[in-house]
Design an enzyme around this catalytic site. Structure first.
Site, PDB file in Angstrom:
ATOM      1  N   ARG A 128     -11.192 -46.737  -4.850  1.00 33.01           N
ATOM      2  CA  ARG A 128     -11.418 -47.855  -3.944  1.00 33.01           C
ATOM      3  C   ARG A 128     -10.362 -47.940  -2.856  1.00 33.01           C
ATOM      4  NH1 ARG A 128     -14.832 -49.314  -1.210  1.00 33.01           N
ATOM      5  NH2 ARG A 128     -16.124 -48.978  -3.038  1.00 33.01           N
ATOM      6  N   LYS A 170      -3.677 -57.008  17.727  1.00 34.63           N
ATOM      7  CA  LYS A 170      -4.682 -57.772  16.975  1.00 34.63           C
ATOM      8  C   LYS A 170      -5.186 -56.916  15.820  1.00 34.63           C
ATOM      9  CE  LYS A 170      -5.981 -60.388  21.089  1.00 34.63           C
ATOM     10  NZ  LYS A 170      -7.031 -60.671  22.100  1.00 34.63           N
ATOM     11  N   LYS A 225       3.835 -62.710  28.163  1.00 33.86           N
ATOM     12  CA  LYS A 225       2.485 -63.251  28.286  1.00 33.86           C
ATOM     13  C   LYS A 225       2.552 -64.677  28.824  1.00 33.86           C
ATOM     14  CE  LYS A 225      -0.701 -61.463  25.987  1.00 33.86           C
ATOM     15  NZ  LYS A 225      -1.780 -61.158  25.011  1.00 33.86           N
ATOM     16  N   GLU A 269       2.087 -60.340  32.070  1.00 34.22           N
ATOM     17  CA  GLU A 269       0.684 -60.753  32.183  1.00 34.22           C
ATOM     18  C   GLU A 269       0.515 -61.627  33.414  1.00 34.22           C
ATOM     19  OE1 GLU A 269      -1.958 -62.275  28.745  1.00 34.22           O
ATOM     20  OE2 GLU A 269      -1.259 -64.093  29.748  1.00 34.22           O
ATOM     21  N   ASP A 273      -5.172 -60.212  33.461  1.00 34.77           N
ATOM     22  CA  ASP A 273      -5.828 -60.870  32.334  1.00 34.77           C
ATOM     23  C   ASP A 273      -7.055 -61.656  32.776  1.00 34.77           C
ATOM     24  OD1 ASP A 273      -5.958 -61.689  29.546  1.00 34.77           O
ATOM     25  OD2 ASP A 273      -5.387 -63.674  30.266  1.00 34.77           O
TER      26      ASP A 273
END
Length: 287
Positions: A102, A137, A169, A202, A224
């Site tokens: 697994r 992410k 950012k 950004e 962005d």
């Protein structure tokens, strides 16, 4: 540390933790039904079309748990596969095969899904200079393999973590008091700390792009959630003074047009958070 050494150091820790999480005090299902001396054979059956990824990882897991297992690989990472293909064969302790099954599948199914999706998006922009990037992410504690899968699928890794690049950012900029103060502070920090890190900023509008250019001293400018019209104008404004990255809500429907604006990179978080795992199965061979 060399990149390859870093990878295997991190992989060792990941696999040790994953085996401990899954096995605990013992695989009682296997221990209670399979004799200790029983030998077995199994094959990794591909049940879907896509790009295979994680063969080295599978081998590493099997041998970490039981070095005596015989692993015979038939397909290389990054290869296109179709339903019915056999990716590898495994021989040795039946208990070892069942106990590690697994974890191996969890890793390579996810890696192959990411590689498949990355390959698909990369092919859509191959006629341009734009390169496909991943993001942070990622799944906690699984980033190493998700980013490796992006590479196998033909994409490129953005920064690995918070420590290997400065990315300013919107929240950093807002808390620092604006683009100028944020860039100035970041450059001062790097000088004081004696660090050589790239700086990316950004931007949310052409006005902000002009602010970054006025301040200078950055390596990448992120556009962005801009329209393709704004992106074309931004690329012209930047004019090679920094690399240009497009980001934000990029999909299969929009990526081609975005790549054609002239940006250098396109980052897509969906590569590692919205992929579909490739259907793979480890099947015991009865002889």
């Amino acid at each position: 540390m060399k990149q390859e050494d870093f990878f295997y150091t991190q992989l060792k820790a990941l696999v040790e933790n994953a085996l401990a999480e899954d096995i605990g005090e013992g695989d009682h299902s296997t221990l209670s039904t399979v004799p200790a001396a029983k030998q077995g054979k199994a094959r990794l059956l591909v049940k879907d079309d896509g790009i295979i990824a994680g063969m080295d990882v599978a081998k590493f897991i099997f041998h970490k748990y039981d070095p005596a297992l015989q692993f015979t690989q038939h397909i290389e990472d990054g290869s296109a596969v179709t339903a019915g293909d056999i990716a590898f064969e495994l021989m040795g302790s039946a208990r070892s095969i069942l106990t590690t099954e697994r974890l191996v599948l969890n890793c390579i199914q996810r890696m192959s899904g990411i590689a498949t999706y990355t390959n698909s998006l990369s092919s859509m922009i191959s006629h341009t200079k734009a390169k496909l990037l991943d993001t942070r992410k990622t799944t906690p504690n699984f980033r190493l393999l998700e980013k490796k899968a992006v590479e196998i699928g033909g994409g490129k890794n953005h920064r690995f973590a918070l420590y290997d690049m400065i990315m300013l950012k919107d929240n950093h900029i807002d808390m620092a008091g604006g683009i100028g103060p944020a860039i100035h502070s970041a450059r001062s920090y790097l000088k004081e700390e004696g660090k050589d890190l790239k700086i990316e900023v950004e931007t949310r509008s052409l006005a902000e792009v002009n602010e970054v250019l006025a301040e200078g001293g950055v390596d990448f400018i992120m556009l962005d959630n801009m329209s393709t019209t704004e992106m074309k104008k931004a690329v012209a404004l930047i004019a090679g003074k920094a690399k240009v990255e497009a980001s934000g809500g990029i999909t299969e429907k929009t990526i081609k047009e975005i790549a054609e604006t002239g940006v250098d990179f396109i980052s897509v978080g969906a590569l590692t958070h919205s992929y579909k795992s490739l259907d793979l199965s480890l099947k015991v061979v009865i002889e």
